[in-house]
Design an enzyme around this catalytic site. Structure first.
Site, PDB file in Angstrom:
ATOM      1  CB  CYS A 113      -0.995  -0.085   1.629  1.00 47.27           C
ATOM      2  SG  CYS A 113      -2.294  -1.243   1.394  1.00 47.27           S
ATOM      3  CG  HIS A 249      -3.588   3.271   1.928  1.00 50.38           C
ATOM      4  ND1 HIS A 249      -3.903   2.535   1.137  1.00 50.38           N
ATOM      5  CD2 HIS A 249      -3.170   2.133   2.885  1.00 50.38           C
ATOM      6  CE1 HIS A 249      -4.228   1.080   1.325  1.00 50.38           C
ATOM      7  NE2 HIS A 249      -4.158   0.880   2.183  1.00 50.38           N
ATOM      8  CG  ASN A 279      -7.194  -0.634   1.562  1.00 50.79           C
ATOM      9  OD1 ASN A 279      -6.239  -0.472   0.528  1.00 50.79           O
ATOM     10  ND2 ASN A 279      -6.042  -1.465   2.604  1.00 50.79           N
TER      11      ASN A 279
HETATM   12  O1  UT7 Z   1      -3.517  -1.522   3.851  1.00 48.24           O
HETATM   13  C1  UT7 Z   1      -3.437  -1.672   5.059  1.00 48.24           C
HETATM   14  C2  UT7 Z   1      -4.389  -2.368   5.798  1.00 48.24           C
HETATM   15  N1  UT7 Z   1      -4.866  -3.253   5.996  1.00 48.24           N
HETATM   16  C3  UT7 Z   1      -5.728  -2.499   7.468  1.00 48.24           C
HETATM   17  O2  UT7 Z   1      -5.642  -1.018   7.335  1.00 48.24           O
HETATM   18  C4  UT7 Z   1      -6.759  -3.009   8.085  1.00 48.24           C
HETATM   19  C5  UT7 Z   1      -6.380  -2.267   9.572  1.00 48.24           C
HETATM   20  N2  UT7 Z   1      -7.400  -2.749  10.462  1.00 48.24           N
HETATM   21  C6  UT7 Z   1      -8.655  -2.642  10.740  1.00 48.24           C
HETATM   22  O3  UT7 Z   1      -8.868  -1.525   9.934  1.00 48.24           O
HETATM   23  C7  UT7 Z   1      -9.436  -3.395  11.773  1.00 48.24           C
HETATM   24  O4  UT7 Z   1      -8.239  -3.862  12.441  1.00 48.24           O
HETATM   25  C8  UT7 Z   1     -11.105  -4.385  10.855  1.00 48.24           C
HETATM   26  C9  UT7 Z   1     -11.658  -3.699  10.301  1.00 48.24           C
HETATM   27  C10 UT7 Z   1      -9.780  -5.120   9.776  1.00 48.24           C
HETATM   28  C11 UT7 Z   1     -11.315  -5.030  11.735  1.00 48.24           C
HETATM   29  O5  UT7 Z   1     -11.972  -4.741  13.153  1.00 48.24           O
HETATM   30  P1  UT7 Z   1     -11.710  -4.200  14.735  1.00 48.24           P
HETATM   31  O6  UT7 Z   1     -12.092  -3.131  15.075  1.00 48.24           O
HETATM   32  O7  UT7 Z   1     -10.336  -4.298  14.828  1.00 48.24           O
HETATM   33  O8  UT7 Z   1     -12.610  -5.638  14.923  1.00 48.24           O
HETATM   34  P2  UT7 Z   1     -11.541  -6.901  15.573  1.00 48.24           P
HETATM   35  O9  UT7 Z   1     -10.909  -7.967  14.411  1.00 48.24           O
HETATM   36  O10 UT7 Z   1     -11.616  -6.782  16.505  1.00 48.24           O
HETATM   37  O11 UT7 Z   1     -12.860  -7.815  15.249  1.00 48.24           O
HETATM   38  C12 UT7 Z   1     -14.294  -7.750  16.458  1.00 48.24           C
HETATM   39  C13 UT7 Z   1     -15.188  -7.739  16.605  1.00 48.24           C
HETATM   40  C14 UT7 Z   1     -14.523 -10.213  16.288  1.00 48.24           C
HETATM   41  O12 UT7 Z   1     -15.726 -10.982  17.165  1.00 48.24           O
HETATM   42  P3  UT7 Z   1     -15.703 -11.434  18.602  1.00 48.24           P
HETATM   43  O13 UT7 Z   1     -14.055 -11.888  18.477  1.00 48.24           O
HETATM   44  O14 UT7 Z   1     -15.923 -10.296  19.111  1.00 48.24           O
HETATM   45  O15 UT7 Z   1     -17.101 -11.842  18.585  1.00 48.24           O
HETATM   46  C15 UT7 Z   1     -14.352 -10.394  14.794  1.00 48.24           C
HETATM   47  O16 UT7 Z   1     -15.252 -11.929  14.859  1.00 48.24           O
HETATM   48  O17 UT7 Z   1     -15.791  -8.263  14.810  1.00 48.24           O
HETATM   49  C16 UT7 Z   1     -15.520  -9.419  14.390  1.00 48.24           C
HETATM   50  N3  UT7 Z   1     -15.408  -9.633  12.738  1.00 48.24           N
HETATM   51  C17 UT7 Z   1     -16.513  -9.025  11.900  1.00 48.24           C
HETATM   52  N4  UT7 Z   1     -18.318  -9.113  12.452  1.00 48.24           N
HETATM   53  C18 UT7 Z   1     -18.674  -8.897  10.935  1.00 48.24           C
HETATM   54  C19 UT7 Z   1     -14.389  -9.131  12.448  1.00 48.24           C
HETATM   55  N5  UT7 Z   1     -14.852  -8.886  11.082  1.00 48.24           N
HETATM   56  C20 UT7 Z   1     -16.246  -8.881  10.894  1.00 48.24           C
HETATM   57  C21 UT7 Z   1     -16.904  -9.189   9.710  1.00 48.24           C
HETATM   58  N6  UT7 Z   1     -18.508  -8.994  10.203  1.00 48.24           N
HETATM   59  N7  UT7 Z   1     -17.002  -8.549   8.709  1.00 48.24           N
END
Ligand code: UT7
Length: 322
Positions: A113, A249, A279
């Site tokens: 990225c 980005h 993204n």
């Molecule tokens: O180009 C660079 C690339 N990447 C990035 O910039 C990504 C940076 N990170 C992020 O944007 C965030 O970490 C995410 C959007 C990927 C995830 O958000 P988060 O607030 O960090 O969520 P999390 O991983 O802590 O997950 C929270 C909950 C989990 O469930 P439990 O364990 O609390 O029951 C996940 O399983 O949300 C769940 N979850 C979802 N639920 C519905 C994870 N993905 C999804 C989904 N839909 N798509």
């Protein structure tokens, strides 16, 4: 001292639009979760024939047209991508062939990225030698081919697309840049495949090439990007108040808002298109730049900061005068 000025922009997106509701039919997710956690509402995903190369060629043609420069005038093509269909020839060489840019030397840069900014910085270094006057820079990706379509935490984030710009050697334009990498943290965002020809959006796909530790990447971004932007401004002795737009980005709206807050800059100075585009990795900055340019939002003399971050880990910022 010679630097580079952007004299034309272009972009290209696949035709197929996929909404969050569409994704909820593939993985256990919903529009509310995706839009509140990321700001993303839809993205464009490549179908047969819409390859990394083809999207790159389309974006490049539009940038050349916008710059009023012919393909034969281009002396170098630098392509930033992490989703090439081939190990070789490079995407750069394939774009060169598509454009018939037979006076150019073409190659790829792999910095995920941050790739577009690494390419821009490389172009400036070449222009400074006095040997290159007109360079084409392309960020092009079809990450949908390497996404794990069973992993709801990553597959909802990415889109496909390409952005390009033509730069020329000039006394004004790019004013300063910083670029960094930390290979010791490579495992938090990785992809262990290189060549897949067919865009696949299907449950049951056996390969799981893209792996991301979302929270680790999130923390890395909100920590490093503000510092990197401050560094590029301080190095040029330019105040953040002089900057019209911070073009980041497009990974996550919450990351961008957090960077704005940490820099104490109004979030209106951070244009976004991730709600519609998702993204697109190396393509995200040039796609957004092209949107702003084509909407007449950039005036000569405007100061812009571009900043990218991602796999490697890599991060970079560039300050330029439009
Ligand atoms: O180009 C660079 C690339 N990447 C990035 O910039 C990504 C940076 N990170 C992020 O944007 C965030 O970490 C995410 C959007 C990927 C995830 O958000 P988060 O607030 O960090 O969520 P999390 O991983 O802590 O997950 C929270 C909950 C989990 O469930 P439990 O364990 O609390 O029951 C996940 O399983 O949300 C769940 N979850 C979802 N639920 C519905 C994870 N993905 C999804 C989904 N839909 N798509």
């Amino acid at each position: 001292m010679t630097t580079i000025r952007i004299i034309g922009t272009g972009s290209a997106l696949p035709r197929k639009i996929v909404t969050n509701d569409d994704l909820s039919k593939i993985v256990d997710t919903n529009d509310e979760w995706i839009s509140s956690r990321t700001g993303i509402r839809r993205r464009c995903l490549a179908e047969e024939g819409e390859t990394t190369v083809e999207l790159g060629i389309q974006a490049a043609r539009r940038a050349l047209e916008n710059a009023k420069v012919t393909a034969q005038e281009i002396q170098m093509i630098i392509v930033a991508t992490c989703s090439s269909e081939t190990n070789f020839p490079s995407v750069g060489c394939q774009i060169q062939a598509g454009l018939n840019a037979n006076n150019a030397v073409a190659y790829d840069i792999s910095a995920a990225c941050s790739g577009f900014l690494f390419a821009l910085n490389t172009a400036q270094a070449y222009a400074r030698t006095g040997n290159y006057q007109k360079i084409l820079i392309v960020g092009t990706e079809t990450l949908s081919k390497v996404i794990d379509w069973e992993d709801r935490s990553s597959c909802v984030l990415f889109g496909d697309g390409a952005g390009a710009c033509v730069v020329e050697a000039s006394p004004i334009g790019m004013m300063n840049y910083v670029q960094h990498s930390d290979g010791s943290q490579g495992d938090v965002l990785s992809c262990y495949t290189s060549t897949m020809r067919t865009p696949v959006i299907s449950k049951g796909m056996s390969m799981k090439p893209l792996h991301m530790e979302g929270q680790a990447v999130f923390k890395f971004a909100v920590k490093t990007v503000p510092g990197c932007i401050s560094q590029v401004l301080e190095g040029a002795q330019v105040s953040k108040d002089r900057v019209k737009y911070f073009i980041l980005h497009q990974a996550n709206q919450r990351i961008i808002h957090s960077v704005a807050k940490r820099l104490n800059v109004p979030k209106e100075s951070f244009p976004m298109n991730l709600d519609r585009i998702g993204n697109t990795s190396a393509a995200s900055i040039p796609i957004l730049l092209d949107e702003l340019n084509s909407q007449g939002m950039l005036e000569p003399g405007d100061y812009l900061v571009l900043s990218g971050f991602g796999a490697g880990l890599t991060w970079a910022a560039t300050l330029l005068e439009w």
